[in-house]
Design a protein around this motif. Structure first.
Motif, PDB file in Angstrom:
ATOM      1  N   GLY A 291     -40.399 -57.748  -0.378  1.00 56.66           N
ATOM      2  CA  GLY A 291     -39.841 -58.790   0.112  1.00 56.66           C
ATOM      3  C   GLY A 291     -39.367 -59.848  -0.931  1.00 56.66           C
ATOM      4  N   SER A 292     -39.609 -59.287  -2.191  1.00 59.31           N
ATOM      5  CA  SER A 292     -39.371 -60.187  -3.121  1.00 59.31           C
ATOM      6  C   SER A 292     -38.883 -59.379  -4.541  1.00 59.31           C
ATOM      7  CB  SER A 292     -40.366 -61.200  -3.454  1.00 59.31           C
ATOM      8  OG  SER A 292     -41.499 -60.585  -4.129  1.00 59.31           O
ATOM      9  N   LYS A 293     -38.610 -59.914  -5.823  1.00 60.81           N
ATOM     10  CA  LYS A 293     -38.272 -59.102  -6.839  1.00 60.81           C
ATOM     11  C   LYS A 293     -39.515 -59.025  -7.819  1.00 60.81           C
ATOM     12  CE  LYS A 293     -33.830 -58.388  -6.313  1.00 60.81           C
ATOM     13  NZ  LYS A 293     -33.380 -57.146  -6.286  1.00 60.81           N
ATOM     14  N   GLY A 294     -40.792 -59.458  -7.250  1.00 54.23           N
ATOM     15  CA  GLY A 294     -42.003 -59.294  -8.109  1.00 54.23           C
ATOM     16  C   GLY A 294     -42.081 -60.448  -9.076  1.00 54.23           C
ATOM     17  N   PRO A 295     -43.158 -60.258 -10.179  1.00 51.57           N
ATOM     18  CA  PRO A 295     -43.762 -59.128 -10.333  1.00 51.57           C
ATOM     19  C   PRO A 295     -45.037 -58.797  -9.459  1.00 51.57           C
ATOM     20  CG  PRO A 295     -44.888 -60.732 -11.769  1.00 51.57           C
ATOM     21  CD  PRO A 295     -43.380 -61.647 -10.883  1.00 51.57           C
ATOM     22  N   PHE A 296     -45.192 -57.607  -9.452  1.00 54.73           N
ATOM     23  CA  PHE A 296     -46.329 -56.961  -8.415  1.00 54.73           C
ATOM     24  C   PHE A 296     -47.527 -56.250  -9.140  1.00 54.73           C
ATOM     25  CE2 PHE A 296     -41.930 -56.155  -6.644  1.00 54.73           C
ATOM     26  CZ  PHE A 296     -41.911 -57.060  -5.807  1.00 54.73           C
ATOM     27  N   LYS A 297     -48.318 -56.185  -8.437  1.00 57.16           N
ATOM     28  CA  LYS A 297     -49.675 -55.270  -8.857  1.00 57.16           C
ATOM     29  C   LYS A 297     -49.479 -53.910  -8.026  1.00 57.16           C
ATOM     30  CE  LYS A 297     -52.588 -58.185  -7.381  1.00 57.16           C
ATOM     31  NZ  LYS A 297     -53.871 -59.058  -7.014  1.00 57.16           N
ATOM     32  N   PHE A 298     -49.881 -52.891  -8.845  1.00 57.68           N
ATOM     33  CA  PHE A 298     -49.942 -51.524  -8.424  1.00 57.68           C
ATOM     34  C   PHE A 298     -51.174 -50.791  -8.277  1.00 57.68           C
ATOM     35  CE2 PHE A 298     -45.545 -52.599  -9.515  1.00 57.68           C
ATOM     36  CZ  PHE A 298     -44.909 -51.895  -8.502  1.00 57.68           C
ATOM     37  N   ILE A 299     -51.377 -49.986  -7.340  1.00 57.44           N
ATOM     38  CA  ILE A 299     -52.516 -48.921  -7.378  1.00 57.44           C
ATOM     39  C   ILE A 299     -51.544 -47.792  -7.364  1.00 57.44           C
ATOM     40  CG2 ILE A 299     -53.101 -49.233  -4.946  1.00 57.44           C
ATOM     41  CD1 ILE A 299     -55.739 -48.104  -5.704  1.00 57.44           C
ATOM     42  N   ILE A 300     -51.768 -46.787  -8.394  1.00 63.35           N
ATOM     43  CA  ILE A 300     -50.992 -45.683  -8.474  1.00 63.35           C
ATOM     44  C   ILE A 300     -52.160 -44.556  -8.245  1.00 63.35           C
ATOM     45  CG2 ILE A 300     -49.377 -44.441  -9.746  1.00 63.35           C
ATOM     46  CD1 ILE A 300     -48.456 -47.065 -10.888  1.00 63.35           C
ATOM     47  N   ILE A 301     -51.914 -43.628  -7.190  1.00 67.83           N
ATOM     48  CA  ILE A 301     -52.762 -42.415  -7.084  1.00 67.83           C
ATOM     49  C   ILE A 301     -51.995 -41.277  -7.340  1.00 67.83           C
ATOM     50  CG2 ILE A 301     -54.333 -41.056  -5.541  1.00 67.83           C
ATOM     51  CD1 ILE A 301     -54.631 -44.182  -4.057  1.00 67.83           C
ATOM     52  N   LEU A 302     -52.220 -40.488  -8.271  1.00 70.78           N
ATOM     53  CA  LEU A 302     -51.634 -39.225  -8.788  1.00 70.78           C
ATOM     54  C   LEU A 302     -52.536 -38.243  -8.245  1.00 70.78           C
ATOM     55  CD1 LEU A 302     -50.832 -40.211 -12.286  1.00 70.78           C
ATOM     56  CD2 LEU A 302     -49.250 -40.011 -10.472  1.00 70.78           C
ATOM     57  N   GLU A 303     -51.841 -37.466  -7.189  1.00 71.61           N
ATOM     58  CA  GLU A 303     -52.695 -36.164  -6.676  1.00 71.61           C
ATOM     59  C   GLU A 303     -52.661 -35.101  -7.550  1.00 71.61           C
ATOM     60  OE1 GLU A 303     -54.494 -36.402  -4.328  1.00 71.61           O
ATOM     61  OE2 GLU A 303     -53.965 -38.267  -2.926  1.00 71.61           O
ATOM     62  N   HIS A 304     -53.437 -34.105  -7.142  1.00 70.87           N
ATOM     63  CA  HIS A 304     -53.282 -32.743  -7.935  1.00 70.87           C
ATOM     64  C   HIS A 304     -52.076 -32.228  -8.059  1.00 70.87           C
ATOM     65  CE1 HIS A 304     -57.871 -32.366  -8.616  1.00 70.87           C
ATOM     66  NE2 HIS A 304     -58.113 -32.951  -7.273  1.00 70.87           N
ATOM     67  N   GLY A 305     -51.713 -31.705  -9.382  1.00 69.77           N
ATOM     68  CA  GLY A 305     -50.478 -31.053  -9.657  1.00 69.77           C
ATOM     69  C   GLY A 305     -49.195 -31.899  -9.485  1.00 69.77           C
ATOM     70  N   ALA A 306     -49.075 -33.387  -9.371  1.00 67.16           N
ATOM     71  CA  ALA A 306     -48.055 -34.139  -9.400  1.00 67.16           C
ATOM     72  C   ALA A 306     -47.633 -34.149 -11.042  1.00 67.16           C
ATOM     73  CB  ALA A 306     -48.639 -35.666  -9.060  1.00 67.16           C
ATOM     74  N   ARG A 307     -46.345 -34.154 -11.104  1.00 68.77           N
ATOM     75  CA  ARG A 307     -45.707 -34.245 -12.156  1.00 68.77           C
ATOM     76  C   ARG A 307     -44.328 -34.674 -12.271  1.00 68.77           C
ATOM     77  NH1 ARG A 307     -45.217 -29.457  -9.843  1.00 68.77           N
ATOM     78  NH2 ARG A 307     -43.489 -28.219 -10.217  1.00 68.77           N
ATOM     79  N   ILE A 308     -43.878 -35.132 -13.439  1.00 68.41           N
ATOM     80  CA  ILE A 308     -42.251 -35.584 -13.586  1.00 68.41           C
ATOM     81  C   ILE A 308     -41.548 -34.609 -13.996  1.00 68.41           C
ATOM     82  CG2 ILE A 308     -42.948 -37.955 -13.866  1.00 68.41           C
ATOM     83  CD1 ILE A 308     -42.889 -37.812 -16.780  1.00 68.41           C
ATOM     84  N   LYS A 309     -40.233 -34.640 -13.772  1.00 70.14           N
ATOM     85  CA  LYS A 309     -39.450 -33.357 -14.011  1.00 70.14           C
ATOM     86  C   LYS A 309     -38.900 -33.608 -15.436  1.00 70.14           C
ATOM     87  CE  LYS A 309     -35.851 -31.406 -11.362  1.00 70.14           C
ATOM     88  NZ  LYS A 309     -34.804 -31.400 -10.388  1.00 70.14           N
ATOM     89  N   LYS A 310     -38.878 -34.779 -16.087  1.00 65.79           N
ATOM     90  CA  LYS A 310     -38.582 -35.032 -17.437  1.00 65.79           C
ATOM     91  C   LYS A 310     -39.800 -34.861 -18.562  1.00 65.79           C
ATOM     92  CE  LYS A 310     -35.590 -38.219 -19.847  1.00 65.79           C
ATOM     93  NZ  LYS A 310     -34.724 -39.324 -19.681  1.00 65.79           N
TER      94      LYS A 310
END
Length: 128
Positions: free
Chosen positions: A44-63
């Motif tokens: 509901g706003s433009k931030g800034p925000f705090k994040f908790i980022i959970i990366l599960e097994h095998g997650a990856r980026i295409k680039k």
């Protein structure tokens, strides 16, 4: 909660979002770029925000990881990031990415072994 092809994104409080990158997800540049608008709408706003980022097994980026962190990783709407990384290979790439980003970001980033520790750390940042 909002689900994309690769992630679950939810609002935890007025300035904290939780992002779970799914197991074996292949995150494209286009999908990653769509997250910013999702954060704005969800929070509901433009931030800034705090994040908790959970990366599960095998997650990856295409680039290419180095190119992603040098050119594409967005920092302007963030005030802190807490990571929970479940895959040892991803941890290695994460650490490389954080070294690349060191001079591009002006907010704290920390890696955790449990979600509760990560959330406690993010909550402690409110007291600063």
């Amino acid at each position: 909660m909002i689900e994309t092809n690769s992630a679950f994104i939810s609002k935890l409080d007025d300035n904290t979002a939780k992002v779970i990158i799914k197991s074996n997800a292949l995150l494209s540049e286009e999908e990653y770029n769509s997250f910013e608008e999702i954060y704005y709408n969800l929070m509901g706003s433009k931030g800034p925000f705090k994040f908790i980022i959970i990366l599960e097994h095998g997650a990856r980026i295409k680039k290419n990881v180095t190119s992603f962190f040098k050119k594409d990783y967005k920092t302007d709407f963030k005030m802190a990031e807490a990571y929970l990384i479940k895959d040892p290979v991803i941890k290695m790439f994460f650490r490389v990415g954080q070294k690349i980003l060191k001079n591009r970001r002006n907010y704290p980033v920390k890696e955790f072994n449990t979600e509760q520790d990560a959330l406690s750390w993010l909550k402690s940042l409110e007291k600063l």
